[in-house]
Structures are given as C-alpha cells and as structure tokens.
Design an enzyme around this catalytic site. Structure first.
Site, PDB file in Angstrom:
ATOM      1  N   LYS A 105      70.283  70.626  67.437  1.00 56.30           N
ATOM      2  CA  LYS A 105      71.254  70.383  66.357  1.00 56.30           C
ATOM      3  C   LYS A 105      72.365  71.416  66.499  1.00 56.30           C
ATOM      4  O   LYS A 105      72.165  72.593  66.233  1.00 56.30           O
ATOM      5  CB  LYS A 105      70.587  70.490  64.986  1.00 56.30           C
ATOM      6  N   CYS A 427      83.704 102.700  86.419  1.00 52.76           N
ATOM      7  CA  CYS A 427      82.965 103.488  85.435  1.00 52.76           C
ATOM      8  C   CYS A 427      81.470 103.178  85.513  1.00 52.76           C
ATOM      9  O   CYS A 427      80.645 104.045  85.297  1.00 52.76           O
ATOM     10  CB  CYS A 427      83.484 103.199  84.034  1.00 52.76           C
TER      11      CYS A 427
END
Length: 684
Positions: A105, A427
């Site tokens: 759903k 990083c």
C-alpha cells in the site's frame, strides 16, 4: 489519541481541515499520513459518541479537491484493518475468495493515466471517487512511465496478444516520491527559494498540483495497481502485462506478486512488515485475483467488497534525546544520528534513531534533552519524528551542528539540504577505496578494509587511482595487523610490539589482483567510483547504454535521463559526480584501467543475435562458479534482462542451493529451471 471535550474536538476539526486543504493544494501540510489518520479517527469517534453532525469529516475523507472529470469506473477507497491478522483472515474467509493478489500500500496520491492510440493524453486525480481533477499538465514530471504503449503484448502466458495500437487504456496507480526523488525535490525547492516539503506524501501532492504554475520541473514516480482496457485476467497477469509495456507496478515493487492462497497472504503481510522499498508504504493491499470473484462480490457504497487494506500500525513511543552524533559517509555526506534514552519499540530496545540532515533538525526544532517521538511505521530503522514541545522545562539545550568536518576539519558545502565535506571522497578515503575494491565492485582479493586504512594512514594511497600505480615493494612495506612477538631475535632487533610488514609474498599477490582488476569491465569500474545515485544494477545499465567511460562522461543530463530508471534528478547528480571524479578517472585510465567494453558486450550489438535476447532471467540461491552479481552481469552481457523475481513473464530461473520460494513459484508457473552448471553449458 482521545478527545474529551467539545473545545478539543473543534480544535482538532480545524487542524485536520487545514492539513487536508494544504495537502490537496500545495502539499505543505506538516502532518504525516499516520498523524492525520490519528486525528481523523479521534474526531470521528468523538462525533459519533456525542451525536455531533460534522460535515467537515466527510469532506476531508473524500478529498478537498474533487474536480469535474468523470471516472469511467469509480475509484473507491478500501476497507481497512490495522495490524490484525485475525480480522484479515475473517474477511478472507467470508469473501469466499480462493486466489488473492498481494501488493504494498503506497503512501502517495491516487491518479489514473489515460492512453489514447498508445500515447498518454490525460491524468486525473482520484478526487471524490466519481470525479477527479485534471492534472494532465503534470504528466511530463513522471519519469517512469512509457511514452508509447503499442504492438503485441509481451505477456508470456499466451493470453494477451492483442495489438493495442489505437486502443484506449487506463492505468491506475499511485503518484509517489521515491526516497531519492524526495531528497532531490527539496534541494530543487531550496535552490528556487521555495519552502521544503515536510514529507514525501504531502510533497508529491504539492508537486503534482504545483506543476502548472512552477517554472521548474520536479520529477516523481508512478506505480500502477490496476488497469482498464487490457483483456488479461487474472489481476496478477495484467500487472505482468503492464510491466512488459514499461510500467512500474506496486505488485513488482518488492518482488512478490502471487497469486496467493489465504495462508500465503498472512505469511506475506507479516514478512513485508520489515521490508524497505525505495518508497514510503504503510501497509498491504489484498485483492481478489480473479475477475469472477470481483464480479460476484461487487462493490458497496464506498468500498469494493473484493479488496481490503491491511495497515501496519504506526509504532511510536517517547524517549529523551541525549546526544547527536555526526559521521561522514564515503561521499563526504554529513549524517546525524540521535542517541536516545533506551526504549522498547516493536519488541526491541532502541538506543539510536535516524535524523535526516541539519536542515531537518532545524526545521523540526529538536533540542538536546527534549522528549521526542520515536517512530517505526513498517520500517526497520527507527527515526525521530518530532519533539514534544509541551514537555520542555527550560533545561533543554540547542544541538551543536559541526562548523567544520569532524573527520578532517575542512569546511562543509551547505548549499543543499545534505551537507558534504568540501573534500568529498577525499575526506572518507578509507570508506571510498574499501568500497571500490569490494567483491561487488573491482573484487581485488587481499585488500581488506584494515589494510586499506593502513595504506592511507601511511601515505601510500590517497584515493582509488593510486592503487593502480602501486609496486610490490610499496605494498610489502605497509605494516600489517600483526606485531612482532617478545622473542630474543625481536628484542635484539628492537622491534617487539612493532607492526610486521605485509611482506613480499602477500604484496605480490595483491599487485597481481590489482593488475587483473584493470580489465574488470566498464560496469565494475563505474560501480567502484561510488557515483551517488548508482549501484551495481545501474552501473551495468550505464555501461551497456554508453559502452565507454568517454561516452558516459560526454553525456548530457537529457541523454542520461533517457536511460531506464534514471530520470532528471539522478541524471544531474551523475553528471556532477563524474565531473568531480574527473581526476580520479583520468589517472585510472592513464594507469591502464580499461574504460571501454568490447563491442560484443555493448548495447550496439545486434540484440537478436545474442543467446538471451528478449529473455527475463532470475538468478536465486547460492552460486558456486560465479557470484549472483556476476551471474546477473553474464545474463545482461548475453542480451537478457536480470530479474529480481519470478513471474509469468520470467523466461528462465537459474537456481542454486537455498533457492526457496522462487523455485516453488517457477514450478507453479511452468518457468524453465536450470542449475548454474546447466546455464553455463548451454549459454557460455
């Protein structure tokens, strides 16, 4: 929630009317579907208890915007049960239905798309069920529907062979944001000075209705759950047909279609409770699969008698927000994680919960020490929904968002909702390189995450490209995870407790594997780059479509958007990512990494000459000679489509040990089954 006074009732009515109006106009309501349902149910219960006539409740139940376009067949709401398998079993038993379809759903906006002569010409909202609003102007915003539906049906069941050119077809389904699209939509809105959407459900409603006046495009998706016009029966076959035409379906979203008997339905709804597709769901829809059952049961005044919605209860509790931890992902993304007072939720103790990004923290106003709502709604990972402001006593403190990257001290790029370290992958080099050498990417045996970390810490490697210029001597000198023991020889050499180098034997093997990875193929190279918005399947799709890294890098956003399942937002992201990775790609190419597939493996090959041309092949169970990912690559290189589930449109199932339910489904549907050895012997 319980309402105990008329004053509280009136305030609740005002709140849900305002939320409904906002949802059905521009999608700016801050209430989630579950919060709205809770308020609506409480108001309805109080009105019934007190005998109050509340026409506002009927109005919001049918939608504040109905429109004047008549539906060919009413689009009715569904009867619902919440987290109650006994009630579901009772409904199924009374219905007399023996064969069911089961679908997630979806939590979006119901619409119908009308095709005329094979082309989409109109889109209409559900509205009040009998009439809807014409939103045809938003058709161009949907990035996953076919532009043309024609020619013979591709359905494999031998039922539908109708040529539908000139045939009128209605496809009903849910307009939704995928999780990626929702994030991208808010980035676009911020860039254009518009307020961000509070949640995906409200956001897609605002996107659809605002498309008429907006001067920029926000893509969303459509998942079909019904159709009018195809002569295919039962329902599960019609969904297979729609998928063959190029539609995404709710039935196919989680890879389980049916048909199911009653016992299987209960098993499915329980199994799906922990599933996490890339769209928001709040339950399961159970339908009669056969047309004869639908005709026999008919429809009531508001709901069909042959379908029911099984809604997962919104699982939420309150706790105290103790701390927010900040981490950097492999692409430099700053991600906050909430540490909360341990609390029981759906049978487990929750200590951490997700927070989306710094803007989400600011928008919802979280503070350390807050009483917070912790929620699960059919999801595995708990999240913080909102602070309980009424419980504040003055002891709460603001959440400190890092001014600089906690990994490297660099600044953040804060131009979008998702903050990223300006160094990007630099990083998070350990995570980026470890991902690149993993089995599903370049598959460089011997390069563990711990060894990658030591290489980076010792300055031997800074990024993925550096791997391909390593010498055996450089690798051999890297310290391993072993240390010299306390022996006379080691004491004499003054190296007790020091790290033992990798050594020449291991180093030689690693360099050999790195050399082998240079010819791993374009799809694996794309995967290894860790481009946001792509994974293994998408990388294979890109490699097949473009054939070379040069062609991929030269592609425009518009060209990329034509590739299956990419769309405009993801295409723009890929273009930006490839530009950011230009130096890495160039250095990899200079080091001898092959960035182009052989012509025989590319999309330019005559598809009809390939052994699996036009075939849908599903691989399941354990493979011996290849991984499942490698088997899927092989299927696609031979012209086939690698499928994740078994249906009537599946041509072949390659099954290994532990194949499970897919093997059973193939036997039921008469799908051909082969072992890994048989597949290799016949097709390779």
């Amino acid at each position: 929630m319980n309402i105990t006074s008329r004053t509280e009732f009136d305030a609740t009515i005002t709140q849900i009317v305002e939320a409904s109006t906002a949802y059905y106009t521009d999608g700016t309501s801050n209430l989630s579907d579950a919060q709205f349902d809770s308020l609506y149910d409480a108001a309805s219960a109080y009105a019934e208890q007190q005998g109050i006539d509340a026409p506002e409740l009927a109005k919001v139940a049918s939608g504040s915007v109905s429109g004047d376009v008549a539906h060919s067949v009413p689009m009715l709401s569904l009867e619902k049960v919440t987290e109650d398998t006994a009630a579901l079993t009772t409904w199924m038993t009374k219905s007399g239905i023996e064969q069911f379809s089961v679908e997630p759903k979806l939590d979006g906006l119901a619409v119908v798309i009308r095709y005329r002569n094979g082309k989409p010409v109109q889109m209409v909202t559900r509205g009040d069920g009998s009439h809807g609003e014409d939103v045809t102007y938003a058709l161009e915003s949907i990035d996953n529907i076919p532009a043309f539906v024609g020619g013979p049906s591709h359905h494999k069941g031998g039922i539908s062979t109708r040529d539908i050119r000139g045939f009128d077809l209605e496809v009903r389904g849910e307009a939704v944001f995928t999780h990626d699209q929702f994030e991208g939509a808010n980035v676009l809105r911020e860039q254009h000075g518009d307020p961000v959407f509070a949640n995906a459900r409200n956001g897609v409603a605002g996107t659809l209705r605002g498309a008429k006046s907006r001067d920029y495009l926000i893509p969303f998706s459509f998942y079909a759950y019904d159709q009018i016009g195809l002569d295919t029966a039962p329902h599960t076959d019609s969904m297979d047909d729609l998928e063959a035409f190029g539609f995404a379906t709710a039935a196919g979203l989680l890879g389980r279609r049916g048909p199911h008997d009653m016992g299987q339905v209960v098993t499915e709804v329980q199994a799906w409770a922990g599933a996490e597709p890339n769209v928001d769901t709040d339950g399961i829809v159970v339908k009669a699969d056969r047309t004869s059952d639908r005709v026999r049961l008919g429809i009531g005044s508001r709901t069909p008698r042959w379908a029911i919605a099984y809604k997962y209860a919104t699982q939420q509790v309150t706790s105290t927000l103790l701390e927010v931890e900040w981490t950097i992902g492999r692409t430099g993304r700053l991600t906050p994680r909430a540490r909360i007072e341990p609390v029981e939720l759906t049978g487990s103790t929750v200590t951490y919960a997700s927070l989306h990004n710094p803007d989400d923290i600011s928008r919802k106003g979280f503070m350390l020490g807050d009483t917070v709502i912790v929620k699960k709604a059919g999801e595995i990972i708990p999240r913080l929904e909102a602070p309980v402001v009424a419980h504040r006593d003055g002891s709460q403190t603001p959440i400190d968002v890092p001014a600089v990257c906690p990994n490297c001290g660099s600044n953040f790029d804060t131009t979008q909702a998702v903050w990223r370290c300006v160094r990007g992958r630099g990083c998070a080099a350990v995570e980026s390189v470890a991902y690149a050498v993993s089995r599903d990417a370049l598959d460089i045996d011997g390069l563990s995450t711990s060894l990658v970390k030591r290489m980076i810490d010792q300055g031997v490697v800074t990024d993925l490209a550096d791997l391909f210029t390593l010498t055996a001597a450089q690798v051999a000198a890297v310290s391993s995870d072993k240390v010299y023991g306390d022996t006379a020889q080691n004491r004499k050499a003054d190296r007790v407790g020091q790290s033992v180098p990798v050594g020449s034997t291991v180093a030689g093997n690693i360099v050999t594997q790195i050399e082998k990875a240079k010819t791993a193929g374009l799809a694996r190279v794309i995967t290894s780059l860790g481009v946001r918005g792509t994974g293994r399947s998408m990388s294979r799709r890109l490699a097949k479509h473009f054939g070379s890294m040069d062609a991929l890098r030269a592609a425009s956003v518009e060209e990329l958007a034509t590739v299956e399942k990419i769309g405009t937002i993801k295409a723009a992201m890929i273009v930006d990512e490839l530009a950011e990775l230009a130096s890495v790609i160039d250095r990899m190419s200079a080091a001898g990494v092959v960035m182009q597939d052989a012509p025989a493996s590319r999309a330019t090959t005559d598809a009809c000459s390939q052994p699996l041309a036009g075939m849908s092949v599903c691989v399941t169970g354990s493979m011996v000679l290849r991984t499942r990912s490698e088997m899927n690559e092989t299927v696609e290189s031979l012209g086939g489509r690698a499928a994740s589930s078994v249906s009537k449109s599946t041509s072949l199932l390659v099954a290994g040990p532990g194949a499970g339910s897919k093997l059973d489904k193939a036997a039921t549907l008469g799908v051909r089954v082969m072992t890994e050895d048989e597949f290799i012997a016949e097709y390779l």
